[in-house]
Design an enzyme around this catalytic site. Structure first.
Site, mmCIF file in Angstrom:
data_model
loop_
_atom_site.group_PDB
_atom_site.id
_atom_site.type_symbol
_atom_site.label_atom_id
_atom_site.label_comp_id
_atom_site.label_asym_id
_atom_site.label_seq_id
_atom_site.Cartn_x
_atom_site.Cartn_y
_atom_site.Cartn_z
ATOM 1 N N HIS A 136 -37.861 38.085 -27.895
ATOM 2 C CA HIS A 136 -38.308 38.469 -26.553
ATOM 3 C C HIS A 136 -37.134 38.916 -25.680
ATOM 4 O O HIS A 136 -37.306 39.775 -24.809
ATOM 5 C CB HIS A 136 -39.007 37.293 -25.870
ATOM 6 C CG HIS A 136 -40.407 37.067 -26.311
ATOM 7 N ND1 HIS A 136 -41.484 37.742 -25.777
ATOM 8 C CD2 HIS A 136 -40.916 36.235 -27.247
ATOM 9 C CE1 HIS A 136 -42.603 37.334 -26.344
ATOM 10 N NE2 HIS A 136 -42.283 36.415 -27.244
ATOM 11 N N ASP A 143 -46.227 38.936 -26.066
ATOM 12 C CA ASP A 143 -47.251 37.953 -26.418
ATOM 13 C C ASP A 143 -48.509 38.326 -25.647
ATOM 14 O O ASP A 143 -48.473 38.427 -24.413
ATOM 15 C CB ASP A 143 -46.822 36.539 -26.012
ATOM 16 C CG ASP A 143 -45.644 36.021 -26.820
ATOM 17 O OD1 ASP A 143 -45.441 36.495 -27.953
ATOM 18 O OD2 ASP A 143 -44.931 35.127 -26.321
ATOM 19 N N GLU A 220 -47.538 33.309 -35.426
ATOM 20 C CA GLU A 220 -48.205 33.375 -34.126
ATOM 21 C C GLU A 220 -49.088 34.614 -34.067
ATOM 22 O O GLU A 220 -48.581 35.744 -34.095
ATOM 23 C CB GLU A 220 -47.164 33.431 -32.995
ATOM 24 C CG GLU A 220 -46.275 32.203 -32.908
ATOM 25 C CD GLU A 220 -45.148 32.323 -31.892
ATOM 26 O OE1 GLU A 220 -44.470 31.313 -31.653
ATOM 27 O OE2 GLU A 220 -44.947 33.437 -31.350
ATOM 28 N N HIS A 223 -48.106 37.296 -31.143
ATOM 29 C CA HIS A 223 -46.714 37.748 -30.993
ATOM 30 C C HIS A 223 -46.455 39.016 -31.814
ATOM 31 O O HIS A 223 -46.683 39.033 -33.021
ATOM 32 C CB HIS A 223 -45.815 36.603 -31.471
ATOM 33 C CG HIS A 223 -44.348 36.902 -31.470
ATOM 34 N ND1 HIS A 223 -43.455 36.267 -30.630
ATOM 35 C CD2 HIS A 223 -43.598 37.746 -32.233
ATOM 36 C CE1 HIS A 223 -42.226 36.697 -30.879
ATOM 37 N NE2 HIS A 223 -42.292 37.600 -31.844
#
Length: 246
Positions: A136, A143, A220, A223
């Site tokens: 990130h 996300d 995830e 993500h």
């Protein structure tokens, strides 16, 4: 031992370049005007339970290249009746550092029941739920989930954003390569499961993101990182606040 440590530090410094330069970033909503923002780390409903360092405004920033690609994703899902809902995008390194400090503070389990009820907090580093650096911070990771315009609710993904556990994996109860729902929930430590509909909802998001150049993460479902990210070795440090024209 000292030589090995110095060598590792030198190698890391060559690979990672921190900077405050935000000239190649844009406000995500300038590129995707109808995106819905729910920036979890600006508030207190997150796994830490506090506003995260470096989040000065409830906004989302991305590199120009990532934002343009996300606009194409938005156009695709709008045709299906959905909008993009953003939980996090660019994350300054100071925010990652906040996560690391929190993870090291084992007694602080205020949000355990909401985000990691099946885990002991002491394993979060070991199982890689918390790391000292995040994609990130390179500015091209986001996300997100889908918002159903017909029901005016988030699409049911069978689990919450930032849930620490195998239930968040894209292959939980199904095969993301074949899009087949298998119902295989043996990875869940407490026998949790998701339905075929919840699995397929995850796949709608996954396919739309991959179609426009984003790569998924195997742990995830929310993500994604731009495959051709412009700054693969740069970790940005400026705070999250709306970018204004000079």
């Amino acid at each position: 031992m000292l030589v090995a440590l110095l060598s590792t530090a030198t190698s890391y410094a060559q690979r990672v370049s921190p900077t405050e330069d935000k000239s190649q970033f844009v406000n995500l909503t300038d590129a995707v005007p109808d995106a819905i923002l729910e920036i979890r780390y600006f508030g207190t409903y997150n796994f830490v339970g506090d506003r995260i360092d470096g989040y000065l405004e409830p906004t989302a920033l991305l590199t120009r290249r990532a934002a343009d690609s996300l606009r194409a994703v938005s156009d695709d899902v709008k045709a299906l009746g959905f909008r993009l809902k953003i939980y996090d995008a660019y994350r300054p390194q100071r925010g990652v550092n906040h996560f690391v400090r929190w993870a090291a503070n084992i007694p602080d389990t205020r949000m355990k029941q909401y985000f990691y009820p099946d885990l002991d907090k002491s394993v979060l580093f070991e199982q890689k739920y918390i790391a000292r650096h995040s994609g990130h911070s390179r500015g091209s990771t986001v996300d997100l989930t889908l918002f159903d315009m017909a029901t005016e609710k988030e699409l049911d993904m069978g689990g919450t954003f930032d849930w620490f556990g195998p239930e968040s994996h894209p292959d939980f109860c199904g095969n993301p390569e074949t899009l087949e729902y298998t119902g295989d929930n043996h990875k869940s430590p407490t026998g949790r499961s998701i339905t075929p509909g919840q699995f397929y909802n995850r796949m709608i998001l996954r396919l739309a993101m991959m179609r426009h150049g984003f790569k998924p993460l195997d742990s995830e479902w929310w993500h994604f990182t731009l495959r051709d990210e412009p700054f693969p070795n740069t970790y940005f440090t400026f705070p999250v606040e709306k970018i204004t024209a000079p």
